[in-house]
Enzyme design. Structure first.
Site, PDB file in Angstrom:
ATOM      1  N   TYR A 175       0.812  -1.115  -0.024  1.00  0.00           N
ATOM      2  CA  TYR A 175      -0.075  -0.097   0.155  1.00  0.00           C
ATOM      3  C   TYR A 175       0.911   1.187   0.013  1.00  0.00           C
ATOM      4  O   TYR A 175       2.011   1.061   0.254  1.00  0.00           O
ATOM      5  CB  TYR A 175      -0.901  -0.145   1.287  1.00  0.00           C
ATOM      6  CG  TYR A 175      -0.236   0.448   2.455  1.00  0.00           C
ATOM      7  CD1 TYR A 175       0.491  -0.834   2.798  1.00  0.00           C
ATOM      8  CD2 TYR A 175      -0.506   1.561   3.039  1.00  0.00           C
ATOM      9  CE1 TYR A 175       1.076  -0.342   4.224  1.00  0.00           C
ATOM     10  CE2 TYR A 175       0.174   1.700   4.353  1.00  0.00           C
ATOM     11  CZ  TYR A 175       1.185   0.848   5.007  1.00  0.00           C
ATOM     12  OH  TYR A 175       1.567   1.310   6.366  1.00  0.00           O
ATOM     13  N   ARG A 233      -7.238 -21.001  -0.333  1.00  0.00           N
ATOM     14  CA  ARG A 233      -6.371 -20.688   0.731  1.00  0.00           C
ATOM     15  C   ARG A 233      -5.259 -21.529   1.050  1.00  0.00           C
ATOM     16  O   ARG A 233      -5.437 -22.440   1.908  1.00  0.00           O
ATOM     17  CB  ARG A 233      -7.249 -20.308   1.912  1.00  0.00           C
ATOM     18  CG  ARG A 233      -6.266 -19.434   2.938  1.00  0.00           C
ATOM     19  CD  ARG A 233      -6.792 -19.728   4.549  1.00  0.00           C
ATOM     20  NE  ARG A 233      -5.920 -19.222   5.253  1.00  0.00           N
ATOM     21  CZ  ARG A 233      -4.902 -19.891   5.796  1.00  0.00           C
ATOM     22  NH1 ARG A 233      -4.621 -21.153   5.281  1.00  0.00           N
ATOM     23  NH2 ARG A 233      -3.940 -19.319   6.570  1.00  0.00           N
ATOM     24  N   LYS A 282       6.696  -1.520   1.785  1.00  0.00           N
ATOM     25  CA  LYS A 282       5.475  -1.208   2.585  1.00  0.00           C
ATOM     26  C   LYS A 282       4.244  -2.351   2.393  1.00  0.00           C
ATOM     27  O   LYS A 282       3.436  -2.092   1.464  1.00  0.00           O
ATOM     28  CB  LYS A 282       5.137   0.097   2.045  1.00  0.00           C
ATOM     29  CG  LYS A 282       4.231   0.863   2.745  1.00  0.00           C
ATOM     30  CD  LYS A 282       4.521   2.617   2.135  1.00  0.00           C
ATOM     31  CE  LYS A 282       3.304   3.411   3.011  1.00  0.00           C
ATOM     32  NZ  LYS A 282       3.397   3.095   4.602  1.00  0.00           N
ATOM     33  N   GLU A 339      12.687   3.134  13.982  1.00  0.00           N
ATOM     34  CA  GLU A 339      11.957   3.989  13.485  1.00  0.00           C
ATOM     35  C   GLU A 339      10.526   3.979  14.258  1.00  0.00           C
ATOM     36  O   GLU A 339      11.016   3.836  15.793  1.00  0.00           O
ATOM     37  CB  GLU A 339      11.440   3.918  12.030  1.00  0.00           C
ATOM     38  CG  GLU A 339      10.892   2.462  11.694  1.00  0.00           C
ATOM     39  CD  GLU A 339      10.589   2.319  10.335  1.00  0.00           C
ATOM     40  OE1 GLU A 339      10.046   3.192   9.556  1.00  0.00           O
ATOM     41  OE2 GLU A 339      10.297   1.071  10.011  1.00  0.00           O
ATOM     42  N   LEU A 360      11.377   1.594   7.181  1.00  0.00           N
ATOM     43  CA  LEU A 360      10.750   1.871   5.731  1.00  0.00           C
ATOM     44  C   LEU A 360      11.263   3.135   5.490  1.00  0.00           C
ATOM     45  O   LEU A 360      11.504   4.248   6.232  1.00  0.00           O
ATOM     46  CB  LEU A 360       9.355   2.145   5.935  1.00  0.00           C
ATOM     47  CG  LEU A 360       8.480   2.436   4.452  1.00  0.00           C
ATOM     48  CD1 LEU A 360       8.207   1.425   3.837  1.00  0.00           C
ATOM     49  CD2 LEU A 360       7.117   3.166   4.971  1.00  0.00           C
TER      50      LEU A 360
HETATM   51  N1  PMP Z   1       7.907   4.004   8.779  1.00  0.00           N
HETATM   52  C1  PMP Z   1       6.682   3.263   8.643  1.00  0.00           C
HETATM   53  C2  PMP Z   1       6.703   1.955   9.521  1.00  0.00           C
HETATM   54  C3  PMP Z   1       5.619   3.940   8.127  1.00  0.00           C
HETATM   55  O1  PMP Z   1       4.507   3.212   8.337  1.00  0.00           O
HETATM   56  C4  PMP Z   1       5.455   5.025   7.644  1.00  0.00           C
HETATM   57  C5  PMP Z   1       4.533   5.801   7.113  1.00  0.00           C
HETATM   58  N2  PMP Z   1       4.135   5.273   5.688  1.00  0.00           N
HETATM   59  C6  PMP Z   1       6.594   5.742   7.576  1.00  0.00           C
HETATM   60  C7  PMP Z   1       7.805   5.229   8.355  1.00  0.00           C
HETATM   61  C8  PMP Z   1       6.874   7.243   7.114  1.00  0.00           C
HETATM   62  O2  PMP Z   1       6.621   7.169   5.631  1.00  0.00           O
HETATM   63  P1  PMP Z   1       6.423   8.434   4.759  1.00  0.00           P
HETATM   64  O3  PMP Z   1       7.008   9.558   4.984  1.00  0.00           O
HETATM   65  O4  PMP Z   1       6.396   7.875   3.318  1.00  0.00           O
HETATM   66  O5  PMP Z   1       4.907   8.665   4.990  1.00  0.00           O
END
Ligand code: PMP
Length: 280
Positions: free
Chosen positions: A34, A101, A147, A179, A203
């Site tokens: 997503y 499934r 993601k 993060e 991410l």
């Molecule tokens: N880390 C994670 C785990 C996230 O879900 C998000 C939100 N998408 C981010 C970092 C920040 O990403 P972005 O700046 O692209 O929204």
């Protein structure tokens, strides 16, 4: 306000008319990806970057994109127009598709695309006043760079933080801060920014990328290096970044003040420069 018109599978329709297959692998296995993209004043912000990450996530999971980036962009523009969206988000989801499934997947499944929009104003109170956050062990898999729809560890951590009255959960693997449950984290020490490197453990946020660009423009030094919980507590300033909150100054971590316990000057400088980039 609820989105009136969504895109589902093969076209635009009213939300009520979308029928999700109970054997969609997104629904059963979290087998999909997503993106969330911000719309300011009817215009997309960093859409190309989000779609590039979407393509990367699909490629890493061997899910075939049903559209080119150009065609997706066109559909997203139609979605915004049909819903008369001024300020808010579009959510874009692609699942591997529906099948009996079983764990393994065939390579001829038809991926299912879902896109809808949500009206939302900027989180001005969080941006202005800052947020409090709580630490939580990072129990995710080792491909956090994708993601994917598998967000259980994130939702568990986020809920634990919210239940303590916080805004976000700051994730750590042992002593190392990675993060947050839905955002990236930066610390400021001696006017230098430090953030975890964009590897498999985080991410690579689009907002994070913008901050790195802004920091370069403003000649603020950046270290893309892992930092510890101890370094977080000893930081002069800290902030989270994501598409929703943009730059959220961190006031307290686990009820302990970071720096003065109020948004600091480097964070303010970055916020000002970020705001100047937003479509008017
Ligand atoms: N880390 C994670 C785990 C996230 O879900 C998000 C939100 N998408 C981010 C970092 C920040 O990403 P972005 O700046 O692209 O929204």
């Amino acid at each position: 306000m609820k989105c009136l018109v969504i895109y589902y599978k093969n076209g635009f329709m009213e939300r009520e008319n979308a029928k999700v297959d109970i054997e969609d692998r997104g629904y059963q296995f979290g087998d999909g990806i997503y993106e969330v993209v911000r719309v300011y004043n009817g215009k997309f912000f960093t859409l190309d970057e989000h779609l590039a990450r979407f393509v990367r996530s699909a490629t890493e999971l061997h899910i075939k994109l049903p559209f080119t980036v150009e065609a997706l962009t066109n559909l997203l523009e139609q979605l915004v127009e049909k819903n008369e969206l001024i300020n808010g988000y579009v959510y874009i989801q692609l699942t591997r598709g529906a099948a009996d499934r079983i764990h393994n997947y065939a390579d001829n499944l038809e991926p299912v695309l879902t896109m809808y929009s949500t009206v939302r104003e900027r989180a001005l109170s969080d941006i202005e006043n800052g947020v409090d956050v709580y630490l939580h062990e990072d129990i995710r898999w080792l491909r956090c760079d994708i993601k994917s729809l598998n967000l259980l560890p994130n939702t568990l951590a986020n809920t634990a933080a919210k239940n303590k009255g916080g805004h976000e959960a700051i994730l750590h693997r042992g002593e190392i801060v990675t993060e947050a449950s839905a955002s990236n984290i930066f610390i400021v020490k001696n006017n230098e920014l430090v953030t975890h490197p964009a590897n498999n453990l985080i991410l690579n946020g689009i907002t994070r990328g913008k901050i790195l660009q802004i920091a370069e423009d403003l000649k603020i030094p950046v270290k893309e290096e892992a930092f510890t919980i101890e370094e977080l507590f000893a930081a002069d300033e800290a902030f989270i970044t994501n598409t929703g909150v943009e730059i959220g100054p961190i006031n307290h971590v686990d009820d302990k003040a970071i720096g003065t316990g109020k948004p600091g000057p480097v964070t303010r400088k970055l916020q000002k420069a970020f705001e100047a980039l937003l479509p008017s």
